[in-house]
Design an enzyme around this catalytic site. Sequence first.
Site, PDB file in Angstrom:
ATOM      1  N   HIS A   1     128.718  34.763  28.025  1.00 54.79           N
ATOM      2  CA  HIS A   1     128.632  35.183  29.322  1.00 54.79           C
ATOM      3  C   HIS A   1     127.627  36.536  29.151  1.00 54.79           C
ATOM      4  O   HIS A   1     127.432  36.459  30.340  1.00 54.79           O
ATOM      5  CB  HIS A   1     130.016  35.156  30.157  1.00 54.79           C
ATOM      6  CG  HIS A   1     130.009  35.152  31.943  1.00 54.79           C
ATOM      7  ND1 HIS A   1     130.133  36.539  33.123  1.00 54.79           N
ATOM      8  CD2 HIS A   1     129.391  34.329  32.905  1.00 54.79           C
ATOM      9  CE1 HIS A   1     129.590  36.026  33.476  1.00 54.79           C
ATOM     10  NE2 HIS A   1     128.673  34.963  33.610  1.00 54.79           N
TER      11      HIS A   1
ATOM     12  N   LYS B   1     124.488  39.061  29.140  1.00 46.03           N
ATOM     13  CA  LYS B   1     123.319  38.600  29.114  1.00 46.03           C
ATOM     14  C   LYS B   1     122.624  40.084  28.744  1.00 46.03           C
ATOM     15  O   LYS B   1     123.026  41.095  28.415  1.00 46.03           O
ATOM     16  CB  LYS B   1     122.845  38.735  30.533  1.00 46.03           C
ATOM     17  CG  LYS B   1     123.045  37.418  30.886  1.00 46.03           C
ATOM     18  CD  LYS B   1     124.405  37.254  31.853  1.00 46.03           C
ATOM     19  CE  LYS B   1     124.559  36.132  32.380  1.00 46.03           C
ATOM     20  NZ  LYS B   1     126.287  36.410  33.197  1.00 46.03           N
TER      21      LYS B   1
ATOM     22  N   ASP C   1     110.342  44.288  21.881  1.00 44.97           N
ATOM     23  CA  ASP C   1     109.993  45.782  20.771  1.00 44.97           C
ATOM     24  C   ASP C   1     111.111  46.398  20.766  1.00 44.97           C
ATOM     25  O   ASP C   1     110.607  47.334  20.197  1.00 44.97           O
ATOM     26  CB  ASP C   1     108.792  45.923  21.626  1.00 44.97           C
ATOM     27  CG  ASP C   1     107.174  44.876  20.973  1.00 44.97           C
ATOM     28  OD1 ASP C   1     107.860  44.074  20.573  1.00 44.97           O
ATOM     29  OD2 ASP C   1     106.028  45.381  22.031  1.00 44.97           O
TER      30      ASP C   1
ATOM     31  N   HIS D   1     127.008  37.439  43.896  1.00 46.55           N
ATOM     32  CA  HIS D   1     126.198  37.306  42.190  1.00 46.55           C
ATOM     33  C   HIS D   1     126.919  38.606  40.935  1.00 46.55           C
ATOM     34  O   HIS D   1     126.896  38.880  40.365  1.00 46.55           O
ATOM     35  CB  HIS D   1     125.834  36.435  41.239  1.00 46.55           C
ATOM     36  CG  HIS D   1     125.831  35.646  40.254  1.00 46.55           C
ATOM     37  ND1 HIS D   1     125.014  36.713  38.601  1.00 46.55           N
ATOM     38  CD2 HIS D   1     126.602  34.572  39.648  1.00 46.55           C
ATOM     39  CE1 HIS D   1     125.085  35.747  37.634  1.00 46.55           C
ATOM     40  NE2 HIS D   1     126.698  34.903  38.304  1.00 46.55           N
TER      41      HIS D   1
ATOM     42  N   LYS E   1     127.865  42.287  39.778  1.00 53.16           N
ATOM     43  CA  LYS E   1     128.771  42.790  39.115  1.00 53.16           C
ATOM     44  C   LYS E   1     129.134  43.860  39.116  1.00 53.16           C
ATOM     45  O   LYS E   1     128.054  44.776  38.327  1.00 53.16           O
ATOM     46  CB  LYS E   1     129.472  42.627  38.684  1.00 53.16           C
ATOM     47  CG  LYS E   1     130.030  40.454  37.924  1.00 53.16           C
ATOM     48  CD  LYS E   1     128.463  40.049  37.797  1.00 53.16           C
ATOM     49  CE  LYS E   1     129.228  38.266  37.579  1.00 53.16           C
ATOM     50  NZ  LYS E   1     127.533  37.527  37.176  1.00 53.16           N
TER      51      LYS E   1
ATOM     52  N   ASP F   1     135.141  56.697  42.150  1.00 48.28           N
ATOM     53  CA  ASP F   1     135.210  58.106  42.971  1.00 48.28           C
ATOM     54  C   ASP F   1     133.586  58.806  43.234  1.00 48.28           C
ATOM     55  O   ASP F   1     133.717  60.315  42.975  1.00 48.28           O
ATOM     56  CB  ASP F   1     135.991  59.074  41.870  1.00 48.28           C
ATOM     57  CG  ASP F   1     137.408  59.057  42.327  1.00 48.28           C
ATOM     58  OD1 ASP F   1     137.553  58.537  42.753  1.00 48.28           O
ATOM     59  OD2 ASP F   1     138.154  59.330  40.793  1.00 48.28           O
TER      60      ASP F   1
END
Length: 521
Positions: free
Chosen positions: A176, A178, A183, A419, A421, A426
């Site tokens: 999952h 990515k 370079d 979508h 995350k 704090d």
Amino acid sequence: MRDLYRGFGALAVLLLVVLAGGCAPLQPAPDRVPVAQEPPASQGPLAEWLGELAPAREDGKTGFRLLDDGTEAFRWRVMSVRMARERIQVQSYIWRDDVAGRVLMGELLGAADRGVQVSLLLDDIDARGRDALLAAVDQHANIEVRIFNPFRTRAGLLRASAEFVLRGSDLNHRMHNKAWVVDGHLAITGGRNVGDEYFEASPDYNFADLDLVLVGPLVAEVEHSFVEFWNSPGALHVARVARELGSPEQLARQHGELRAWVARHHTHPLMQMEPLNGQPVPQPVTDSAAYVWTDAAEFVVDDEAKARGRGTGSRVADALGERIGGVREELLIVSPYFVPGRDGAAQLSRMSEGGVRVQVLTNSLAANDVAFTHAGYASRRHALLEAGVELFELRPTGPPRWARLERDPTRGPVQASLHTKLLVFDGEEAFVGSFNLDPRSAHTNSESGVFLRDPVLVERLAALHQQGIRPQVAFRVSHDEMGWLEWRDADGNVYRYEPKASLWRRFVSGVTRILPVEPLL
């Protein structure tokens, strides 16, 4: 009659044996040689730019840029590919065969034509069914395509069903995380897949997503992660997977068809943006002012064995757990699939009851693209609210900036889904990555992310959370005087049941809540 039953039984056993033999996991070629991580490219636009910056940045800081705008995220991918000189490494969970997917595939082919080595690693959750295209692309002398944790059966409902029955535990684990590395100097990582809806370019359905651009020293760690997954026994060359091998003729045909298809779709919004419309524009990729430079950052990624069901834990989950456990004042959470489970809900409740402000933004049932996943959150909603946790659910229409395309006014607003995350601890540290707060991310899928401690970046990420919980964007969930759930929006509307959700969605979520499937969500 008894003999007939025995005959059917023997036939069933024989069929199962045959299917089982055809469903054994595929293995890499026995002569495959592991790839070694190479030093960053010594030539090319990125190398030259960073070389010029080196005297002013001897402290070894990495530059970071937030990509919370889908069109900008698409543009940076295109620009980075066009600046590549030696190699491009792409790792993705999903790669759609739509405008975004085809344009970016065309860009990779164009880079390969210039002599750039392209390594494309796709999880089979989305690649299956497109073997012919990927096998043809793999025929390019400068492109190699690998498929992670592939199904052995490439077509046919019966064999595919049998394989899942026999190998369900293995096939349930997915890659999952990515990565997009150019370079060895630039990387893009986070939660965004490749597809129109992930770049806010779909006329019907778009995700609010987030990833990061990195330039500088920390890119080496992202590339190291890519190489680890590329060398994994679970990453198979597409020729080991596809039923038919590609050919140079198929590559030429696919290349020609892709160019013609892109030309026919030149009016699509993605094709109208710089640099695809041919207009000369400043190059923000090599603008040092486009980044926040800091060494207060850490890249964390799960071991590749976790995505093959061979891992013993999750580095990302452990790192997040350590940070959450150390929060003393405020925890901000953005998770599209929020399934805290009994232990997670209890921990958040204790924190809230102990004086920590806990704010959670997740998808409403109407906005969630996986309706049954919502059940894992809905079953914990009452307990979280009673403990003082603040809950917000994205409205399916989303904020105006997530619906940029010109539309036929009779078709209504663009459907929106969350979508992103993101966690902020704090106000001092933040996390951006692919990790959802759910059992799949914790135990089943491989994940990655970046922890940031730079005050400027943390403040910007906290601001994104605050934008997401505005009443124009999200429902505020609370209890009424009788203890029943209610949802409020910016227009003063009060809903007594899952707002804007269809009867079918409510049924699916309700049935899922009574099934013992929470660990699978």
